[in-house]
Enzyme design. Structure first.
Site, mmCIF file in Angstrom:
data_model
loop_
_atom_site.group_PDB
_atom_site.id
_atom_site.type_symbol
_atom_site.label_atom_id
_atom_site.label_comp_id
_atom_site.label_asym_id
_atom_site.label_seq_id
_atom_site.Cartn_x
_atom_site.Cartn_y
_atom_site.Cartn_z
ATOM 1 N N ASN A 1 -3.761 -1.355 -14.730
ATOM 2 C CA ASN A 1 -2.978 -2.580 -14.922
ATOM 3 C C ASN A 1 -3.896 -3.772 -15.031
ATOM 4 O O ASN A 1 -4.978 -3.794 -14.425
ATOM 5 C CB ASN A 1 -2.055 -2.850 -13.719
ATOM 6 C CG ASN A 1 -0.822 -1.988 -13.697
ATOM 7 O OD1 ASN A 1 -0.377 -1.496 -14.727
ATOM 8 N ND2 ASN A 1 -0.267 -1.791 -12.512
ATOM 9 N N GLU B 1 -5.138 -1.875 10.632
ATOM 10 C CA GLU B 1 -6.034 -2.177 11.749
ATOM 11 C C GLU B 1 -5.916 -1.162 12.886
ATOM 12 O O GLU B 1 -6.748 -1.137 13.800
ATOM 13 C CB GLU B 1 -5.765 -3.582 12.279
ATOM 14 C CG GLU B 1 -4.386 -3.786 12.844
ATOM 15 C CD GLU B 1 -4.145 -5.213 13.269
ATOM 16 O OE1 GLU B 1 -3.168 -5.456 13.987
ATOM 17 O OE2 GLU B 1 -4.949 -6.101 12.894
ATOM 18 N N ALA C 1 -5.944 -3.649 -2.278
ATOM 19 C CA ALA C 1 -6.792 -2.508 -2.676
ATOM 20 C C ALA C 1 -7.525 -1.847 -1.517
ATOM 21 O O ALA C 1 -8.368 -0.976 -1.746
ATOM 22 C CB ALA C 1 -7.793 -2.902 -3.766
ATOM 23 N N ALA C 2 -7.195 -2.200 -0.275
ATOM 24 C CA ALA C 2 -7.851 -1.532 0.860
ATOM 25 C C ALA C 2 -7.527 -0.039 0.869
ATOM 26 O O ALA C 2 -8.406 0.806 1.085
ATOM 27 C CB ALA C 2 -7.422 -2.175 2.178
ATOM 28 N N GLY C 3 -6.253 0.292 0.623
ATOM 29 C CA GLY C 3 -5.872 1.704 0.580
ATOM 30 C C GLY C 3 -6.557 2.443 -0.544
ATOM 31 O O GLY C 3 -7.012 3.587 -0.375
ATOM 32 N N ASP C 4 -6.653 1.814 -1.711
ATOM 33 C CA ASP C 4 -7.334 2.433 -2.851
ATOM 34 C C ASP C 4 -8.818 2.634 -2.552
ATOM 35 O O ASP C 4 -9.414 3.641 -2.955
ATOM 36 C CB ASP C 4 -7.180 1.568 -4.103
ATOM 37 C CG ASP C 4 -5.732 1.460 -4.564
ATOM 38 O OD1 ASP C 4 -4.959 2.406 -4.312
ATOM 39 O OD2 ASP C 4 -5.387 0.435 -5.175
#
Length: 305
Positions: A12, A225, A251-254
């Site tokens: 995207n 956290e 984008a932390a999970g990515d």
């Protein structure tokens, strides 16, 4: 070099504007700023895995427009193999239209564009990439039928198959679970998949137990956290999160998924791969943006608590 990690997923262009507040219906507001940022869960995870040490290939679709060219160029600049990033004639590239207000609340409209054209036949044209991979990663921003096709093909090929079920709105098709080695949801996704309200390590453990009973290989519930909960048929373990000052969790999970996959592909143990992904994700939340926030391998290696 053959890709050790292959991502099948979304690309995207994020169109981000800031305004004092979110507009009401029919209202026109003066915005404060505007930026275009490469995004999409698939592309984010590809960038993360590449920056964090893996050789990576991306399978996905963009439109035949300027955004598509820019997204492809951004991946190429990271060293990602883009032979399977296909431009679809007459289609727009996927976009996310994002308005962020002064209190950091946002409103988002996503248009799938090319992401909706990622079909099983598109994937099959690049079966050689899947055959050469060590790890295959999917998310849920391309058609569900295609995701199922890739998971099944990954299992047939004997690859390590990772599903990041994002965004999840309900349970996955029952037959999918047996094709997945690592299912990596966050709290809200784990809740959607199982119906168990997940807001703690204990409730994440309960949700993971339900998912294991469905036939999935192993589960990692990311808890922000609160860290991460790893569960397998042998038991579960909690991994506390590194302590950092969060600025932007985009984008932390990515980043975690890409880092975990990169570490697995390089032969790290599951605990070491989880910790590596956690450090990468922790560093990412100290910076703004999606792909711009993802750290490098050397930054993770040099992290000092």
């Amino acid at each position: 070099m053959q890709a050790k990690v292959v991502i099948v997923g979304s690309l995207n262009m994020d169109l981000v504007t800031r305004a004092p507040r979110l507009p009401r219906a029919g209202e026109t507001l003066a915005g404060q700023s505007f930026v275009t940022v490469p995004g999409g869960k698939g592309a984010n995870q590809a960038v993360a895995a590449a920056r964090l040490g893996a050789s990576v290939a991306m399978i996905g679709c963009v439109g035949d427009d300027a955004y598509g060219e820019q997204l492809r160029a951004a991946l190429l600049a990271e060293g990602v193999d883009c032979q399977a990033v296909t431009a679809i004639a007459g289609e727009s590239t996927g976009v996310a239209l994002i308005v962020v207000d002064d209190s950091s609340q946002n409103a988002i409209v996503i248009v799938a564009g090319g992401n909706g054209q990622v079909s099983a036949s598109v994937v099959d044209r690049f079966d050689a990439l899947l055959s050469q991979a060590d790890v295959i990663i999917c998310q849920l921003e391309v058609p569900m039928a295609t995701v199922g096709h890739v998971l099944k093909r990954g299992r047939e090929l004997g690859k390590t198959v990772i599903l990041n079920p994002a965004p999840a709105s309900g349970p996955l098709p029952a037959e999918w679970y047996a094709w997945i080695d690592y299912l990596i949801p966050n709290e809200s996704e784990a809740t959607a998949l199982t119906g168990v309200p997940v807001d703690s390590v204990a409730t994440a453990d309960a949700a993971a137990t339900a998912l294991l009973a469905s036939g999935v290989g192993k589960v990692i519930v990311t808890l922000g956290e609160q860290g991460a909960l790893f569960a397998s048929q042998s038991g579960s373990a909690h991994f506390p999160a590194p302590k950092v000052k969060a600025v932007d969790t985009t984008a932390a999970g990515d980043t975690f998924v890409g880092g975990f996959a990169a570490a697995l592909a390089e032969g790290k143990s599951e605990p070491d791969a989880i910790r590596f992904g956690q450090i990468a994700a922790a560093l990412s939340v100290t910076r703004s943006g999606a792909q711009p926030s993802i750290p490098t391998f050397n930054e993770v290696q040099g992290y000092q608590p």
